[in-house]
Scaffold this motif. Structure first.
Motif, short mmCIF file in Angstrom:
data_model
loop_
_atom_site.label_atom_id
_atom_site.label_comp_id
_atom_site.label_asym_id
_atom_site.label_seq_id
_atom_site.Cartn_x
_atom_site.Cartn_y
_atom_site.Cartn_z
N HIS A 69 5.80 -2.13 -0.40
CA HIS A 69 5.30 -3.35 0.21
C HIS A 69 3.81 -3.45 -0.09
N SER A 70 3.32 -4.64 -0.31
CA SER A 70 1.89 -4.82 -0.53
C SER A 70 1.43 -6.08 0.17
N ILE A 71 0.13 -6.11 0.46
CA ILE A 71 -0.48 -7.26 1.11
C ILE A 71 -1.97 -7.27 0.75
N GLU A 72 -2.56 -8.44 0.66
CA GLU A 72 -4.00 -8.57 0.41
C GLU A 72 -4.73 -8.45 1.75
N ALA A 93 -3.70 10.40 -2.60
CA ALA A 93 -5.00 10.26 -3.24
C ALA A 93 -5.90 9.41 -2.34
N GLU A 94 -6.65 10.08 -1.47
CA GLU A 94 -7.50 9.37 -0.53
C GLU A 94 -8.61 8.62 -1.25
N PRO A 95 -8.89 7.39 -0.90
CA PRO A 95 -8.23 6.49 0.02
C PRO A 95 -7.34 5.48 -0.68
N GLU A 96 -6.74 5.86 -1.81
CA GLU A 96 -6.05 4.88 -2.66
C GLU A 96 -4.56 4.75 -2.43
N LEU A 97 -3.83 5.86 -2.29
CA LEU A 97 -2.38 5.75 -2.20
C LEU A 97 -1.77 7.00 -1.63
N PHE A 98 -0.55 6.82 -1.11
CA PHE A 98 0.31 7.96 -0.84
C PHE A 98 1.73 7.56 -1.13
N VAL A 99 2.53 8.53 -1.56
CA VAL A 99 3.92 8.31 -1.93
C VAL A 99 4.76 9.27 -1.13
#
Length: 73
Positions: free
Chosen positions: A6-9, A67-73
């Motif tokens: 899911h993504s949101i601006e 990868a702080e603060p970019e993503l987690f899986v």
């Protein structure tokens, strides 16, 4: 296995969003569908999240990448 994306601006800073994700026990404050949640270890690659949705069985998640603060899986 299932996957969800899911993504949101937003204008929020990445560090602010990261703090919300990394505070796993705090997820219950903004996710009303949870009965229980626990982070086993730090919010980092290899750690587990034990999550019980309301009226459902325990779901065990493993953080595959963080990868702080970019993503987690």
């Amino acid at each position: 296995m299932w996957a969800n994306e899911h993504s949101i601006e937003t204008s929020a800073a990445p560090e602010a969003i990261w703090r919300l994700w990394a505070d796993v026990p705090g997820w219950m404050a903004w996710n009303g569908d949870l009965e229980k949640i626990e982070l086993v270890g730090p919010f980092a690659t290899g750690s587990k999240i034990l999550m019980t949705p309301l009226g459902q069985e325990l779901i065990e998640l493993r953080i595959a990448e963080a990868a702080e603060p970019e993503l987690f899986v």
